[in-house]
Design a protein around this motif. Sequence first.
Motif, PDB file in Angstrom:
ATOM      1  N   ASP A 185       9.497   6.569 -12.721  1.00 30.88           N
ATOM      2  CA  ASP A 185      10.842   6.398 -13.267  1.00 30.88           C
ATOM      3  C   ASP A 185      11.905   7.011 -12.356  1.00 30.88           C
ATOM      4  OD1 ASP A 185       9.799   5.098 -15.439  1.00 30.88           O
ATOM      5  OD2 ASP A 185       9.767   6.873 -16.743  1.00 30.88           O
ATOM      6  N   TYR A 186      11.603   8.170 -11.767  1.00 36.68           N
ATOM      7  CA  TYR A 186      12.627   8.800 -10.942  1.00 36.68           C
ATOM      8  C   TYR A 186      12.887   8.029  -9.661  1.00 36.68           C
ATOM      9  CZ  TYR A 186       8.624  10.878  -8.444  1.00 36.68           C
ATOM     10  OH  TYR A 186       7.455  11.084  -7.752  1.00 36.68           O
ATOM     11  N   ILE A 187      11.892   7.283  -9.169  1.00 38.44           N
ATOM     12  CA  ILE A 187      12.120   6.414  -8.018  1.00 38.44           C
ATOM     13  C   ILE A 187      13.008   5.247  -8.424  1.00 38.44           C
ATOM     14  CG2 ILE A 187      11.031   4.898  -6.331  1.00 38.44           C
ATOM     15  CD1 ILE A 187      10.569   7.846  -5.806  1.00 38.44           C
ATOM     16  N   ALA A 188      12.746   4.699  -9.613  1.00 34.57           N
ATOM     17  CA  ALA A 188      13.601   3.621 -10.113  1.00 34.57           C
ATOM     18  C   ALA A 188      15.034   4.112 -10.307  1.00 34.57           C
ATOM     19  CB  ALA A 188      13.036   3.080 -11.421  1.00 34.57           C
ATOM     20  N   ALA A 189      15.193   5.348 -10.824  1.00 36.77           N
ATOM     21  CA  ALA A 189      16.529   5.908 -11.027  1.00 36.77           C
ATOM     22  C   ALA A 189      17.250   6.091  -9.696  1.00 36.77           C
ATOM     23  CB  ALA A 189      16.426   7.240 -11.760  1.00 36.77           C
ATOM     24  N   ALA A 190      16.515   6.527  -8.671  1.00 35.73           N
ATOM     25  CA  ALA A 190      17.126   6.710  -7.354  1.00 35.73           C
ATOM     26  C   ALA A 190      17.585   5.379  -6.772  1.00 35.73           C
ATOM     27  CB  ALA A 190      16.142   7.397  -6.418  1.00 35.73           C
TER      28      ALA A 190
END
Length: 290
Positions: A185-190
């Motif tokens: 998820d944090y890669i998607a958010a970035a």
Amino acid sequence: MTTLAPAGPAAPASAAVAVPSRSRRVPPPAMVWVGLGIVAVFVVVAGLAPAVAPYDPLAQNVTDALAAPSWQHLLGTDELGRDVLSRLIWAARIDLLIGFLGAALPAVVGTVLGALAGYFGGWVDTLVMRVSDLVQAFPSYILVIALVFVLGAGPVSILVSMTLVSWVAYVRLMRTEMLRVRESDYIAAAKVSGFSRQRVLWRHAFPNSIGQSLVYLPSDIVAATLGLAALSFLGLGIQPPTPEWGAMIAEGQPYIREQWWLATVPGLVIVVFGLGLSMIGEGVEAWGRE
């Protein structure tokens, strides 16, 4: 490892906060500290070899050849009258240097290629993995021996050969972790925040994918050290009269019945050094699971 957790669905990138992993709050197991202590002793002794070694490792005294251990020569002398303890200490310099570099250089090459293959996929992944399959198709030691034979004996050719052979393991470890991390998820958010693909890869995905490669690194240092010893034992590694643990084992082999310490002590030194590195690797792996 640290992960970036977005503050909310519409939160900007600046609102992301670092969430410390549990392994950073739990102290490392005692195994790690014991292993670090063993390796530190080797590093300190190698660094202080000129001050610690009682004799010149190259000085010959044929009248005192094959002397048994005594207060004058704690580990005796070899067939040329050279002090065995001094040669062991000086050999640590070349063995530790090639052991560390022989694992670090493939680690750098392999983790970078594995990160690119796992993150971008497509033709990059296909090219990297097909080349790694080609390298892995050959037995590693035979390939290293063949490369050293072509390039010539010496530290540089040994490091080049180890790098060309050993990077494959790091590629596979890094690619597997990157395939998992890139879906987080944090890669998607970035990505949604507008960061470039390069920044997402090196600033967010890469640090969170490198853990398994770091756990594998101590074991690879052991393998590199053993590989150097094997090459020197066969006469393809460090050339005499430079002291090296594997070469010392080969030199002491003809006298194994009467002067057993000539071959046994260098072998024990390699075992203890490898034990320290193995304890670090196993301890870090166990620490990461806590």
